[in-house]
Design a protein around this motif. Structure first.
Motif, PDB file in Angstrom:
ATOM      1  N   ARG A  64       0.839  -1.200   0.000  1.00 26.70           N
ATOM      2  CA  ARG A  64       0.000   0.000   0.000  1.00 26.70           C
ATOM      3  C   ARG A  64       0.880   1.260   0.000  1.00 26.70           C
ATOM      4  O   ARG A  64       0.611   2.210  -0.725  1.00 26.70           O
ATOM      5  CB  ARG A  64      -0.927  -0.004   1.213  1.00 26.70           C
ATOM      6  N   ARG A  65       1.950   1.234   0.809  1.00 23.18           N
ATOM      7  CA  ARG A  65       2.860   2.395   0.847  1.00 23.18           C
ATOM      8  C   ARG A  65       3.488   2.611  -0.523  1.00 23.18           C
ATOM      9  O   ARG A  65       3.589   3.746  -0.999  1.00 23.18           O
ATOM     10  CB  ARG A  65       3.935   2.193   1.911  1.00 23.18           C
ATOM     11  N   LEU A  66       3.905   1.543  -1.172  1.00 19.56           N
ATOM     12  CA  LEU A  66       4.519   1.657  -2.492  1.00 19.56           C
ATOM     13  C   LEU A  66       3.531   2.213  -3.516  1.00 19.56           C
ATOM     14  O   LEU A  66       3.886   3.062  -4.345  1.00 19.56           O
ATOM     15  CB  LEU A  66       5.055   0.301  -2.951  1.00 19.56           C
ATOM     16  N   ALA A  67       2.286   1.764  -3.457  1.00 15.08           N
ATOM     17  CA  ALA A  67       1.273   2.265  -4.391  1.00 15.08           C
ATOM     18  C   ALA A  67       1.038   3.763  -4.179  1.00 15.08           C
ATOM     19  O   ALA A  67       0.926   4.527  -5.148  1.00 15.08           O
ATOM     20  CB  ALA A  67      -0.034   1.495  -4.228  1.00 15.08           C
ATOM     21  N   ILE A  68       0.985   4.186  -2.931  1.00  8.97           N
ATOM     22  CA  ILE A  68       0.798   5.615  -2.643  1.00  8.97           C
ATOM     23  C   ILE A  68       2.017   6.401  -3.108  1.00  8.97           C
ATOM     24  O   ILE A  68       1.892   7.470  -3.700  1.00  8.97           O
ATOM     25  CB  ILE A  68       0.521   5.837  -1.141  1.00  8.97           C
ATOM     26  N   LYS A  69       3.201   5.852  -2.849  1.00 13.37           N
ATOM     27  CA  LYS A  69       4.434   6.509  -3.278  1.00 13.37           C
ATOM     28  C   LYS A  69       4.445   6.672  -4.803  1.00 13.37           C
ATOM     29  O   LYS A  69       4.837   7.718  -5.319  1.00 13.37           O
ATOM     30  CB  LYS A  69       5.647   5.705  -2.821  1.00 13.37           C
ATOM     31  N   ASP A  70       4.000   5.669  -5.521  1.00 14.38           N
ATOM     32  CA  ASP A  70       3.911   5.752  -6.985  1.00 14.38           C
ATOM     33  C   ASP A  70       2.957   6.868  -7.422  1.00 14.38           C
ATOM     34  O   ASP A  70       3.237   7.596  -8.378  1.00 14.38           O
ATOM     35  CB  ASP A  70       3.467   4.429  -7.587  1.00 14.38           C
ATOM     36  N   GLN A  71       1.835   7.010  -6.711  1.00 15.29           N
ATOM     37  CA  GLN A  71       0.876   8.068  -7.040  1.00 15.29           C
ATOM     38  C   GLN A  71       1.471   9.445  -6.760  1.00 15.29           C
ATOM     39  O   GLN A  71       1.254  10.389  -7.529  1.00 15.29           O
ATOM     40  CB  GLN A  71      -0.407   7.880  -6.239  1.00 15.29           C
ATOM     41  N   ILE A  72       2.224   9.563  -5.671  1.00 15.66           N
ATOM     42  CA  ILE A  72       2.889  10.830  -5.352  1.00 15.66           C
ATOM     43  C   ILE A  72       3.918  11.156  -6.436  1.00 15.66           C
ATOM     44  O   ILE A  72       3.967  12.291  -6.935  1.00 15.66           O
ATOM     45  CB  ILE A  72       3.557  10.766  -3.959  1.00 15.66           C
ATOM     46  N   ALA A  73       4.710  10.166  -6.829  1.00 12.86           N
ATOM     47  CA  ALA A  73       5.711  10.375  -7.870  1.00 12.86           C
ATOM     48  C   ALA A  73       5.060  10.790  -9.181  1.00 12.86           C
ATOM     49  O   ALA A  73       5.569  11.677  -9.885  1.00 12.86           O
ATOM     50  CB  ALA A  73       6.549   9.105  -8.061  1.00 12.86           C
ATOM     51  N   GLU A  74       3.959  10.170  -9.515  1.00  5.31           N
ATOM     52  CA  GLU A  74       3.233  10.519 -10.750  1.00  5.31           C
ATOM     53  C   GLU A  74       2.735  11.962 -10.699  1.00  5.31           C
ATOM     54  O   GLU A  74       2.878  12.707 -11.673  1.00  5.31           O
ATOM     55  CB  GLU A  74       2.062   9.556 -10.968  1.00  5.31           C
ATOM     56  N   ALA A  75       2.177  12.353  -9.567  1.00  2.00           N
ATOM     57  CA  ALA A  75       1.690  13.730  -9.432  1.00  2.00           C
ATOM     58  C   ALA A  75       2.838  14.727  -9.534  1.00  2.00           C
ATOM     59  O   ALA A  75       2.696  15.784 -10.157  1.00  2.00           O
ATOM     60  CB  ALA A  75       0.957  13.885  -8.100  1.00  2.00           C
ATOM     61  N   LEU A  76       3.966  14.386  -8.947  1.00  2.00           N
ATOM     62  CA  LEU A  76       5.128  15.277  -9.025  1.00  2.00           C
ATOM     63  C   LEU A  76       5.638  15.399 -10.458  1.00  2.00           C
ATOM     64  O   LEU A  76       6.004  16.489 -10.903  1.00  2.00           O
ATOM     65  CB  LEU A  76       6.245  14.772  -8.113  1.00  2.00           C
ATOM     66  N   SER A  77       5.647  14.295 -11.191  1.00  2.00           N
ATOM     67  CA  SER A  77       6.127  14.348 -12.569  1.00  2.00           C
ATOM     68  C   SER A  77       5.169  15.120 -13.465  1.00  2.00           C
ATOM     69  O   SER A  77       5.598  15.811 -14.392  1.00  2.00           O
ATOM     70  CB  SER A  77       6.372  12.949 -13.123  1.00  2.00           C
ATOM     71  N   GLN A  78       3.885  15.033 -13.203  1.00  4.47           N
ATOM     72  CA  GLN A  78       2.895  15.771 -14.005  1.00  4.47           C
ATOM     73  C   GLN A  78       2.939  17.268 -13.703  1.00  4.47           C
ATOM     74  O   GLN A  78       2.582  18.074 -14.566  1.00  4.47           O
ATOM     75  CB  GLN A  78       1.487  15.240 -13.758  1.00  4.47           C
ATOM     76  N   ALA A  79       3.378  17.611 -12.507  1.00  2.65           N
ATOM     77  CA  ALA A  79       3.432  19.031 -12.119  1.00  2.65           C
ATOM     78  C   ALA A  79       4.691  19.702 -12.646  1.00  2.65           C
ATOM     79  O   ALA A  79       4.829  20.901 -12.547  1.00  2.65           O
ATOM     80  CB  ALA A  79       3.370  19.154 -10.601  1.00  2.65           C
ATOM     81  N   ALA A  80       5.587  18.922 -13.207  1.00  2.92           N
ATOM     82  CA  ALA A  80       6.868  19.493 -13.683  1.00  2.92           C
ATOM     83  C   ALA A  80       6.694  20.388 -14.880  1.00  2.92           C
ATOM     84  O   ALA A  80       5.755  20.417 -15.568  1.00  2.92           O
ATOM     85  CB  ALA A  80       7.829  18.359 -14.025  1.00  2.92           C
TER      86      ALA A  80
END
Length: 80
Positions: A64-80
């Motif tokens: 679950r932590r890894l899945a959330i971390k992946d979602q955070i990483a995705e949001a950060l990459s989209q905000a770039a």
């Protein structure tokens, strides 16, 4: 297993300003951060045997932590 907390500053080095900016501007992202902290704390408690849990439950928490971390990483990459 390691009982080192996986803080967001360790997981996303150099991106804390971006994380903060997204947190205040995007409520969904802010919820992801809260969810990550809750699961991360649960894992830390399990790893340190403050509240022993089954290996299966600990594994599920890690996934679950890894899945959330992946979602955070995705949001950060989209905000770039």
């Amino acid at each position: 297993m390691s009982n080192t907390p996986h803080t967001l500053s360790e997981e996303f080095p150099g991106q804390m300003d971006k994380i903060h900016a997204l947190k205040v501007s995007d409520s969904r992202f802010a919820q992801l951060l809260l969810d990550y902290d809750v699961v991360n704390d649960e894992i830390h408690v399990a790893e340190t045997n403050i509240e022993p849990t089954s290996q299966d439950h600990e594994t599920e928490l890690r996934k679950r932590r890894l899945a959330i971390k992946d979602q955070i990483a995705e949001a950060l990459s989209q905000a770039a």
